[in-house]
Design an enzyme around this catalytic site. Structure first.
Site, PDB file in Angstrom:
ATOM      1  N   ASP A 114       0.544 -13.571   9.945  1.00 32.36           N
ATOM      2  CA  ASP A 114       1.482 -13.451  11.086  1.00 32.36           C
ATOM      3  C   ASP A 114       1.278 -14.827  11.446  1.00 32.36           C
ATOM      4  OD1 ASP A 114       2.247 -11.010  10.722  1.00 32.36           O
ATOM      5  OD2 ASP A 114       0.802 -10.108  12.424  1.00 32.36           O
ATOM      6  N   THR A 163      -0.706   7.433  -1.261  1.00 28.34           N
ATOM      7  CA  THR A 163      -1.866   7.617  -2.068  1.00 28.34           C
ATOM      8  C   THR A 163      -2.624   6.353  -1.378  1.00 28.34           C
ATOM      9  OG1 THR A 163      -0.955   6.056  -3.496  1.00 28.34           O
ATOM     10  CG2 THR A 163      -0.913   8.252  -4.172  1.00 28.34           C
ATOM     11  N   ASP A 165      -4.509 -11.391  12.230  1.00 37.40           N
ATOM     12  CA  ASP A 165      -3.415 -11.405  10.763  1.00 37.40           C
ATOM     13  C   ASP A 165      -2.708 -12.592  10.448  1.00 37.40           C
ATOM     14  OD1 ASP A 165      -1.013 -11.203   9.281  1.00 37.40           O
ATOM     15  OD2 ASP A 165      -1.989  -8.905   9.728  1.00 37.40           O
ATOM     16  N   ARG A 224       0.975  -1.565   0.097  1.00 32.08           N
ATOM     17  CA  ARG A 224      -0.069   0.030   0.095  1.00 32.08           C
ATOM     18  C   ARG A 224       1.110   1.296  -0.453  1.00 32.08           C
ATOM     19  NH1 ARG A 224      -5.500   0.569   0.821  1.00 32.08           N
ATOM     20  NH2 ARG A 224      -5.219  -1.839   1.533  1.00 32.08           N
TER      21      ARG A 224
END
Length: 209
Positions: free
Chosen positions: A203, A108, A200, A104
């Site tokens: 993870d 933006t 997650d 990411r």
């Protein structure tokens, strides 16, 4: 609009419940993800076309069925999608495997492709995109977009757990891509995690934080 297939087989649900438990360690988590992926792909490929062939058994010659049409390609979204590959290839050992990685952009906030390598003939294959979690849908939608830009259009998305927000985004941005999930959970929390989810996935899969 794309269809959402919820694969609620008892074995899938049982194994998923163990994965949700916060006490489940990385080794067992990896094994369960592999097992569930294998069970899911059995259903994902249920409608693959077959053709009649002639086979000689030890007893006689007979007519039976084998797969026909497009071959299969598997595209895990890095990194958590890697945990699903082994289970899928156990049932489809001839499948070619590609990889796609996204990050990411901090300015933006849009997904940016940093790696994409697909089999040379991907445009002629049924591609199964793998990612355990479909949360906001941003990464999955971007990955599908990048794959389509390479002239691939026969795509199915396979996720362990999805949030309604992610499903809606895929249906809005890729109405031609069917979604296969083991569970559709309640919502996303303020941090973008699926509730109740399993935390997650990357993870927990690799033992990182």
């Amino acid at each position: 609009m794309s269809k959402v297939h919820i694969l609620d087989h008892p074995l899938i649900q049982h194994k998923l419940s163990i994965m949700r438990n916060k006490e489940t360690g990385a080794k067992e988590f990896r094994e369960l993800l592999e097992e569930i992926s294998m069970l899911m792909v059995y259903e994902v490929t249920r409608d693959l076309p077959t053709e009649e062939v002639e086979v000689e058994t030890p007893i006689c010659v007979t007519k039976t069925k084998m797969l026909s049409g497009k071959k299969i390609g598997i595209v895990p979204i890095l990194r958590a999608g890697l945990g699903m590959v082994e289970g899928v290839t156990r049932l489809i050992p001839a499948a070619r495997i590609g990889h796609i990685g996204l990050y990411r952009d901090p300015l933006t906030l849009q997904p940016v492709e940093y790696y994409c390598k697909l089999p040379a003939d991907s445009e002629n294959r049924e591609l199964i995109v793998l990612d355990p979690m479909l949360a906001t849908g941003g990464s999955a939608s971007a990955a599908i977009t990048f794959i389509k830009q390479r002239n691939c259009h026969n795509i199915r998305l396979v996720n362990l757990i999805a949030a309604p927000e992610g499903i809606r985004r895929i249906q809005r941005e890729h109405p031609d891509v069917d979604i296969y999930v083991a569970a559709c959970d309640e919502k996303l929390n303020e941090h973008g995690y699926i509730v109740p989810g399993l935390g997650d996935a990357g993870d927990r899969l690799f033992g990182t934080k």
